[in-house]
Design an enzyme around this catalytic site. Structure first.
Site, PDB file in Angstrom:
ATOM      1  N   GLY A 256       0.783  -1.232   0.000  1.00  0.00           N
ATOM      2  CA  GLY A 256       0.000   0.000   0.000  1.00  0.00           C
ATOM      3  C   GLY A 256       0.814   1.280   0.000  1.00  0.00           C
ATOM      4  N   GLU A 298       4.866  -6.215   1.436  1.00  0.00           N
ATOM      5  CA  GLU A 298       4.358  -6.584   0.114  1.00  0.00           C
ATOM      6  C   GLU A 298       4.131  -5.377  -0.790  1.00  0.00           C
ATOM      7  OE1 GLU A 298       0.702  -8.388   1.345  1.00  0.00           O
ATOM      8  OE2 GLU A 298       1.653 -10.270   1.861  1.00  0.00           O
ATOM      9  N   PRO A 299       5.184  -4.685  -1.188  1.00  0.00           N
ATOM     10  CA  PRO A 299       4.978  -3.545  -2.080  1.00  0.00           C
ATOM     11  C   PRO A 299       4.685  -4.000  -3.507  1.00  0.00           C
ATOM     12  CG  PRO A 299       7.324  -3.881  -1.675  1.00  0.00           C
ATOM     13  CD  PRO A 299       6.598  -4.915  -0.863  1.00  0.00           C
ATOM     14  N   ARG A 301       2.686  -1.424  -6.160  1.00  0.00           N
ATOM     15  CA  ARG A 301       2.658  -0.141  -6.856  1.00  0.00           C
ATOM     16  C   ARG A 301       3.968   0.631  -6.722  1.00  0.00           C
ATOM     17  NH1 ARG A 301      -2.116   2.845  -7.190  1.00  0.00           N
ATOM     18  NH2 ARG A 301      -2.870   1.576  -5.478  1.00  0.00           N
ATOM     19  N   ARG A 338      -7.763   3.370 -14.548  1.00  0.00           N
ATOM     20  CA  ARG A 338      -7.718   4.036 -13.251  1.00  0.00           C
ATOM     21  C   ARG A 338      -8.415   5.410 -13.211  1.00  0.00           C
ATOM     22  NH1 ARG A 338      -3.894   5.218 -10.564  1.00  0.00           N
ATOM     23  NH2 ARG A 338      -4.583   4.377  -8.584  1.00  0.00           N
ATOM     24  N   TYR A 342     -11.208   5.134 -10.515  1.00  0.00           N
ATOM     25  CA  TYR A 342     -10.884   5.758  -9.211  1.00  0.00           C
ATOM     26  C   TYR A 342     -10.726   7.273  -9.303  1.00  0.00           C
ATOM     27  CZ  TYR A 342      -8.909   0.995  -8.724  1.00  0.00           C
ATOM     28  OH  TYR A 342      -8.681  -0.361  -8.741  1.00  0.00           O
ATOM     29  N   CYS A 369     -15.388   3.438 -26.686  1.00  0.00           N
ATOM     30  CA  CYS A 369     -16.737   3.970 -26.876  1.00  0.00           C
ATOM     31  C   CYS A 369     -17.431   4.205 -25.544  1.00  0.00           C
ATOM     32  CB  CYS A 369     -17.536   3.033 -27.758  1.00  0.00           C
ATOM     33  SG  CYS A 369     -16.896   3.065 -29.421  1.00  0.00           S
ATOM     34  N   TYR A 398      -0.882  -1.367 -11.996  1.00  0.00           N
ATOM     35  CA  TYR A 398      -2.337  -1.471 -12.109  1.00  0.00           C
ATOM     36  C   TYR A 398      -2.901  -0.854 -13.390  1.00  0.00           C
ATOM     37  CZ  TYR A 398      -1.848  -2.822  -7.230  1.00  0.00           C
ATOM     38  OH  TYR A 398      -1.461  -3.444  -6.069  1.00  0.00           O
TER      39      TYR A 398
HETATM   40  N1  LLP Z   1      -0.801  -6.981  -0.278  1.00  0.00           N
HETATM   41  C1  LLP Z   1      -2.125  -7.188  -0.380  1.00  0.00           C
HETATM   42  C2  LLP Z   1      -2.745  -8.200   0.453  1.00  0.00           C
HETATM   43  C3  LLP Z   1      -2.878  -6.444  -1.301  1.00  0.00           C
HETATM   44  O1  LLP Z   1      -4.178  -6.645  -1.398  1.00  0.00           O
HETATM   45  C4  LLP Z   1      -2.244  -5.480  -2.109  1.00  0.00           C
HETATM   46  C5  LLP Z   1      -2.989  -4.704  -3.096  1.00  0.00           C
HETATM   47  C6  LLP Z   1      -0.850  -5.319  -1.982  1.00  0.00           C
HETATM   48  C7  LLP Z   1      -0.171  -6.079  -1.044  1.00  0.00           C
HETATM   49  C8  LLP Z   1      -0.055  -4.355  -2.816  1.00  0.00           C
HETATM   50  O2  LLP Z   1      -0.449  -3.029  -2.631  1.00  0.00           O
HETATM   51  P1  LLP Z   1       0.443  -1.892  -3.341  1.00  0.00           P
HETATM   52  O3  LLP Z   1       1.764  -1.906  -2.651  1.00  0.00           O
HETATM   53  O4  LLP Z   1       0.524  -2.227  -4.761  1.00  0.00           O
HETATM   54  O5  LLP Z   1      -0.290  -0.641  -3.100  1.00  0.00           O
HETATM   55  N2  LLP Z   1      -6.132  -1.454  -8.473  1.00  0.00           N
HETATM   56  C9  LLP Z   1      -5.889  -0.484  -7.423  1.00  0.00           C
HETATM   57  C10 LLP Z   1      -5.029  -1.034  -6.328  1.00  0.00           C
HETATM   58  C11 LLP Z   1      -5.553  -2.328  -5.740  1.00  0.00           C
HETATM   59  C12 LLP Z   1      -4.646  -2.866  -4.688  1.00  0.00           C
HETATM   60  C13 LLP Z   1      -5.020  -4.278  -4.357  1.00  0.00           C
HETATM   61  N3  LLP Z   1      -4.223  -4.890  -3.335  1.00  0.00           N
HETATM   62  C14 LLP Z   1      -5.280   0.769  -8.041  1.00  0.00           C
HETATM   63  O6  LLP Z   1      -5.111   0.810  -9.246  1.00  0.00           O
HETATM   64  O7  LLP Z   1      -5.010   1.741  -7.337  1.00  0.00           O
END
Ligand code: LLP
Length: 440
Positions: A256, A298-299, A301, A338, A342, A369, A398
């Site tokens: 996150g 768990e990075p 993004r 996105r 969002y 479209c 994403y």
């Molecule tokens: N760990 C778990 C359990 C997760 O559900 C997620 C993301 C991550 C790690 C990785 O999060 P990150 O570091 O990538 O922020 N489609 C959305 C984001 C959905 C995230 C889903 N889970 C977007 O485009 O913003």
């Protein structure tokens, strides 16, 4: 102002620059040449940015807590070439489907470094996880707990698991990407007592080995306080089950971590996230006289997002006098959902006119479209003409992974760039590819 100063460096891959012709350069490659060579739309990934970010996560966390494992969240975007890079950088993988697991397997990714997440894993996916001896399954429901225990039993194996708890902490991000609050489809709520019940039930399960707890609050999280609060709360919660036999050997506060999408955004640095998480973990564990668990982060993004830049070519330009100028490009919501999903806001760079001052307010429309297929609304750009290339930075996460074939548009190729060289790691889909599964 120098041309370099005119491009939004904080949202571009490291080393992005502008050459003598006023063209945006990424990974030492002229983006206009890339657009010509690979066609548009195309996603460019800067390999050095990607690798450096992996290393930053490992270093910043391990210098504060050596027993940290960095696990890449595949959902942000994965393909075989990238999985190999993550393996080379020593990262594990977070997968959320049999498909992501199959991809990891296809490149011999060390499967004992794989975590399987998801709120509704199918019995088949769980069987694939057990068969392939993956490292950990992250339990998300009682239904799954029972099925997995039975599957592991039938296979004569003991499966390592973490339990995903929902700590009830709001990370203040978009409602669609908030997960750790009470009203969420993810995890076992601490508040309702379900998390406590899941821990006791898993400790009793003959074929599951409960290694620890996981939570994930949402994404992207621009604040540090939700991490501090949740780390403290979940470790305190875990300590309540010591007499029941729970040893918190592993602890995962998920991913996150935010990135800058626009020049005015300043997310915390990796080191600041690491400090907030590790220092809270250490102080809470010390206060409760608990041994320090292995930390798993768990990075997704934050690793791949800033490395990616989407390139599009301008086609139709339409003026609605006194209302808006629509500059249409050859991609859109099919490769980047996105903004529509969002209300995500991106910077847009006139890749061939990166040294020119913005002079005109335009809206960048996609080719799909749907009236809502707008990549950027009311932004200032230099005068744009048909055939010009625009670049959208911070597009690595994403966008390609959530891409679709809507309107039967082929999904774009992916190109890795490094030291002035480019390498195709996914070709553009063909019309045939899109009809491949259809049965007449
Ligand atoms: N760990 C778990 C359990 C997760 O559900 C997620 C993301 C991550 C790690 C990785 O999060 P990150 O570091 O990538 O922020 N489609 C959305 C984001 C959905 C995230 C889903 N889970 C977007 O485009 O913003």
């Amino acid at each position: 102002m120098t041309p370099e100063a005119m491009i939004p460096q904080t949202v571009l891959p490291q080393g992005a620059t502008v050459n003598g012709q006023g063209h945006l350069v990424i990974g030492g490659c002229d983006t206009l040449d890339l657009a010509d060579e690979f066609g548009t739309p195309v996603y460019i990934l800067d390999e050095e940015s990607l690798r450096q970010k992996c290393r930053r996560f490992v270093q910043e966390f391990q210098k504060r807590h050596p027993a940290t494992q960095v696990v890449y969240a595949s959902k942000a975007y994965i393909n075989p070439a990238l999985a190999k890079i993550f393996a080379e950088e020593g990262l594990g993988l977070d997968v959320v489907s049999g498909g992501e697991l199959a991809l990891a397997k296809s490149v011999d990714f060390p499967l004992d470094q794989v975590y399987f997440h998801g709120n509704n894993k199918s019995p088949q996916e769980l069987a694939e996880a057990v068969e392939n001896n993956i490292g950990w399954v992250v339990l998300d429901s009682f239904h799954e707990l029972e099925i997995l225990n039975a599957i592991a039993g039938d296979a004569g194996k003991i499966q390592n698991v973490l339990i995903r708890v929902s700590p009830g902490i709001d990370p203040h991000t978009h409602a669609h990407t908030t997960t750790g609050i009470l009203d969420s489809k993810f995890g076992f709520s601490i508040q309702t007592g379900h998390a406590a019940q899941a821990i006791r039930q898993t400790l009793q399960a003959a074929n599951l080995s409960l290694r620890g707890l996981h939570f994930h609050l949402g994404s992207p999280i621009f604040e540090l306080e939700p991490y501090r609060a949740a780390v403290d709360l979940v470790i305190r919660f875990a300590s309540e089950f010591r007499e029941d036999g729970l040893e918190l050997k592993e602890f995962s506060p998920g991913g996150g971590f935010a990135i800058a999408y626009t020049r005015d955004q300043e997310p915390p640095d990796v080191g600041e996230y690491a400090e907030a998480i590790v220092s809270t973990m250490i102080s809470t564990c010390q206060e409760l006289s608990m041994p320090l668990p292995r930390l798993i982060i768990e990075p997704g993004r934050s690793i791949i997002g800033p490395a990616g830049v989407a390139l599009y070519r301008v086609g139709t330009i339409k003026d609605i006098p006194g209302v808006r100028r629509y500059v249409s490009v050859d991609g859109g919501m099919g490769d980047n959902i996105r903004p529509a999903l969002y209300q995500a806001v991106y910077e847009v760079i006139a890749a061939g006119k990166a040294d020119q001052k913005p002079s005109r307010k335009v809206t960048i429309a996609g080719k799909y479209c749907e009236s809502g297929d707008l990549l950027a609304t009311d932004i200032m750009l230099p005068e744009m003409e048909t055939g010009d290339i625009i670049a959208i930075p911070a597009a690595g996460a994403y966008c390609p992974s959530m891409a679709s074939n809507y309107n039967l548009n082929p999904r774009p190729p992916m190109v890795l760039v490094r030291n002035g060289e480019s390498r195709l790691i996914r070709r553009r889909e063909s019309y045939q590819d899109m009809m491949h599964c259809d049965v007449v």
